[in-house]
Design a protein around this motif. Structure first.
Motif, PDB file in Angstrom:
ATOM      1  N   THR A   1       0.835  -1.198   0.000  1.00 17.12           N
ATOM      2  CA  THR A   1       0.000   0.000   0.000  1.00 17.12           C
ATOM      3  C   THR A   1       0.870   1.248   0.000  1.00 17.12           C
ATOM      4  OG1 THR A   1      -1.713  -1.200   1.191  1.00 17.12           O
ATOM      5  CG2 THR A   1      -1.857   1.185   1.212  1.00 17.12           C
ATOM      6  N   LYS A   2       1.925   1.246   0.801  1.00 19.10           N
ATOM      7  CA  LYS A   2       2.831   2.392   0.866  1.00 19.10           C
ATOM      8  C   LYS A   2       3.552   2.601  -0.469  1.00 19.10           C
ATOM      9  CE  LYS A   2       5.202   2.913   4.634  1.00 19.10           C
ATOM     10  NZ  LYS A   2       6.230   2.772   5.693  1.00 19.10           N
ATOM     11  N   ALA A   3       4.014   1.536  -1.097  1.00 18.86           N
ATOM     12  CA  ALA A   3       4.744   1.633  -2.367  1.00 18.86           C
ATOM     13  C   ALA A   3       3.831   2.007  -3.518  1.00 18.86           C
ATOM     14  CB  ALA A   3       5.440   0.307  -2.668  1.00 18.86           C
ATOM     15  N   ALA A   4       2.613   1.502  -3.518  1.00 19.95           N
ATOM     16  CA  ALA A   4       1.704   1.706  -4.644  1.00 19.95           C
ATOM     17  C   ALA A   4       1.102   3.103  -4.667  1.00 19.95           C
ATOM     18  CB  ALA A   4       0.588   0.671  -4.609  1.00 19.95           C
ATOM     19  N   SER A   5       0.957   3.750  -3.540  1.00 17.81           N
ATOM     20  CA  SER A   5       0.264   5.034  -3.479  1.00 17.81           C
ATOM     21  C   SER A   5       0.840   6.092  -4.411  1.00 17.81           C
ATOM     22  CB  SER A   5       0.252   5.561  -2.045  1.00 17.81           C
ATOM     23  OG  SER A   5      -0.410   4.655  -1.208  1.00 17.81           O
ATOM     24  N   PRO A   6       2.119   6.441  -4.298  1.00 13.34           N
ATOM     25  CA  PRO A   6       2.613   7.539  -5.125  1.00 13.34           C
ATOM     26  C   PRO A   6       3.010   7.137  -6.549  1.00 13.34           C
ATOM     27  CG  PRO A   6       4.319   6.823  -3.623  1.00 13.34           C
ATOM     28  CD  PRO A   6       3.104   6.003  -3.329  1.00 13.34           C
ATOM     29  N   ILE A   7       3.243   5.864  -6.802  1.00 17.83           N
ATOM     30  CA  ILE A   7       3.794   5.482  -8.105  1.00 17.83           C
ATOM     31  C   ILE A   7       3.092   4.263  -8.688  1.00 17.83           C
ATOM     32  CG2 ILE A   7       6.101   6.463  -7.783  1.00 17.83           C
ATOM     33  CD1 ILE A   7       6.974   3.606  -6.895  1.00 17.83           C
TER      34      ILE A   7
ATOM     35  N   GLN B   1      -6.492  -1.822  -4.109  1.00 22.52           N
ATOM     36  CA  GLN B   1      -5.986  -0.826  -3.165  1.00 22.52           C
ATOM     37  C   GLN B   1      -5.209   0.300  -3.838  1.00 22.52           C
ATOM     38  OE1 GLN B   1      -3.811  -2.703  -0.002  1.00 22.52           O
ATOM     39  NE2 GLN B   1      -5.478  -4.091   0.488  1.00 22.52           N
ATOM     40  N   CYS B   2      -4.840   0.125  -5.085  1.00 19.19           N
ATOM     41  CA  CYS B   2      -4.085   1.164  -5.783  1.00 19.19           C
ATOM     42  C   CYS B   2      -4.999   2.333  -6.117  1.00 19.19           C
ATOM     43  CB  CYS B   2      -3.447   0.606  -7.048  1.00 19.19           C
ATOM     44  SG  CYS B   2      -2.159  -0.563  -6.680  1.00 19.19           S
ATOM     45  N   SER B   3      -4.503   3.526  -5.917  1.00 19.34           N
ATOM     46  CA  SER B   3      -5.342   4.712  -6.029  1.00 19.34           C
ATOM     47  C   SER B   3      -5.721   5.096  -7.449  1.00 19.34           C
ATOM     48  CB  SER B   3      -4.655   5.888  -5.333  1.00 19.34           C
ATOM     49  OG  SER B   3      -3.387   6.107  -5.916  1.00 19.34           O
ATOM     50  N   SER B   4      -4.771   5.230  -8.345  1.00 18.82           N
ATOM     51  CA  SER B   4      -5.094   5.789  -9.650  1.00 18.82           C
ATOM     52  C   SER B   4      -5.187   4.770 -10.777  1.00 18.82           C
ATOM     53  CB  SER B   4      -4.072   6.859 -10.023  1.00 18.82           C
ATOM     54  OG  SER B   4      -2.799   6.284 -10.137  1.00 18.82           O
ATOM     55  N   SER B   5      -4.508   3.673 -10.657  1.00 15.00           N
ATOM     56  CA  SER B   5      -4.552   2.669 -11.718  1.00 15.00           C
ATOM     57  C   SER B   5      -4.453   1.284 -11.105  1.00 15.00           C
ATOM     58  CB  SER B   5      -3.412   2.883 -12.712  1.00 15.00           C
ATOM     59  OG  SER B   5      -2.183   2.670 -12.072  1.00 15.00           O
TER      60      SER B   5
END
Length: 86
Positions: free
Chosen positions: A27-33, A55-59
């Protein structure tokens, strides 16, 4: 996942990647990138991998077998199109 997760983590890290071995790391790694994150799993764990994908925000990162990593190491390139995700 075969090879076992610890072996996959070592392979990924030796190639300069980061392997997330639990949900909080992912979750921490996926959020910004999100675009640079993908999931390595197996058919037995498909439901869990799909939950991580959500759980990934944008894609939604692709879900691939360990073959993606092993083939990419040998060829020295990642070819997402050649390997079918599940």
């Amino acid at each position: 996942v075969k090879p076992v997760p610890n072996d996959m983590r070592q392979i990924i890290e030796c190639c300069g990647g980061t392997a997330c071995t639990n949900k909080s790391q992912f979750t921490k790694a996926a959020s910004p990138i999100d675009a640079k994150v993908f999931i390595i799993s197996c058919l037995d764990d498909k439901a869990e991998a799909q939950e991580l994908q959500k759980q990934c925000s944008s894609s939604k990162p692709g879900i691939y077998s360990a073959e993606l990593i092993l083939t990419s190491v040998i060829r020295q390139e990642i070819d997402f199109k050649r390997l079918v995700n599940f």
